[in-house]
Design a protein around this motif. Structure first.
Motif: not given
Length: 245
Positions: A184-190, A192-197
């Motif tokens: 969820l931290l990567l969701w801050i940057f969008g 796409i990074p969140m689902v890849v993570a």
């Protein structure tokens, strides 16, 4: 493009969460039905045997058991402090940078205030879940310390085993909450990074959670009184006979 940029969060973020939740539901099913195939089940099996052996040790050897449990308690307390600190930082960041234009330019997805608020609230929630889990873990380890250090008692081994296993399980739950918070931290940057993570996290966790080592069939411990009688008999047999008269 057939999906608008503002709608990416609607499709990708739930997909990433479903992937994470589905994996952990599958992991829970494996723990309940085939614990020997998971690292958690393997570790719990060894911990139960360890508690059983330590409860049969002499009082002078109880210091080792208390030291091991205290180490786990300290680790849980440290992780609880980390979780609440990160949660506080997220809350401060949310309060001071909700309108940060630099971050909004780097995000490929919905940058509306409502979505931004949802990101921080969801992330903060998982940090609070991790904090509560680690606090409960420390609580059960403290309880195990009291039980295993009680002198001159017929404390059932299962009581101590239950406290140690619950402390370990709550610690594992706190770590899982941190894994969710990482994606969820990567969701801050969008989105796409969140689902890849999320996909990468599931692949890594599946490798780390799978156990290929067979469970060791610990032998039932011998009764201490029986061991004492055998030892006394051996000593008596070896003692030199003194002639009379």
């Amino acid at each position: 493009m057939w999906i608008r940029e503002d709608n990416l969060d609607i499709f990708l973020v739930p997909a990433g969460l479903i992937i994470m939740f589905s994996y952990h539901l599958f992991l829970l099913y494996r723990i309940l039905t085939a614990p020997q195939t998971t690292v958690i089940g393997y570790e719990n099996h060894n911990k139960m045997a360890w508690v059983e052996r330590m409860m049969m040790a002499d009082l002078k050897d109880m210091g080792l058991a208390l030291q091991v449990i205290s180490s786990n308690e300290s680790a849980a307390t440290f992780l609880a402090s980390i979780s609440i600190t990160l949660g506080s930082l997220i809350g401060t960041w949310f309060g001071s940078s909700s309108n940060n234009l630099l971050i909004n330019k780097l995000i490929y997805g919905d940058t509306s205030p409502s979505t931004t608020s949802l990101k921080y609230i969801t992330l903060l929630s998982f940090f609070l879940i991790a904090f509560a889990s680690f606090v409960q873990s420390a609580r059960y380890f403290v309880h195990a310390n009291f039980l295993i250090s009680t002198p001159h008692t017929d404390m059932p081994v299962k009581y101590v085993q239950l406290a140690v296993i619950r402390g370990s399980n709550f610690c594992s739950l706190g770590l899982r909450a941190l894994y969710f918070a990482t994606t969820l931290l990567l969701w801050i940057f969008g989105p796409i990074p969140m689902v890849v993570a999320s996909v990468a996290m599931v692949i890594i966790l599946n490798f780390l959670d799978t156990n290929l080592i067979p469970l060791h069939p610990y032998r039932p411990p011998m009764d201490q009184n029986l061991v004492k009688r055998i030892t006394e008999g051996i000593v008596a047999d070896r003692a030199p006979e003194h002639p009379t008269g």
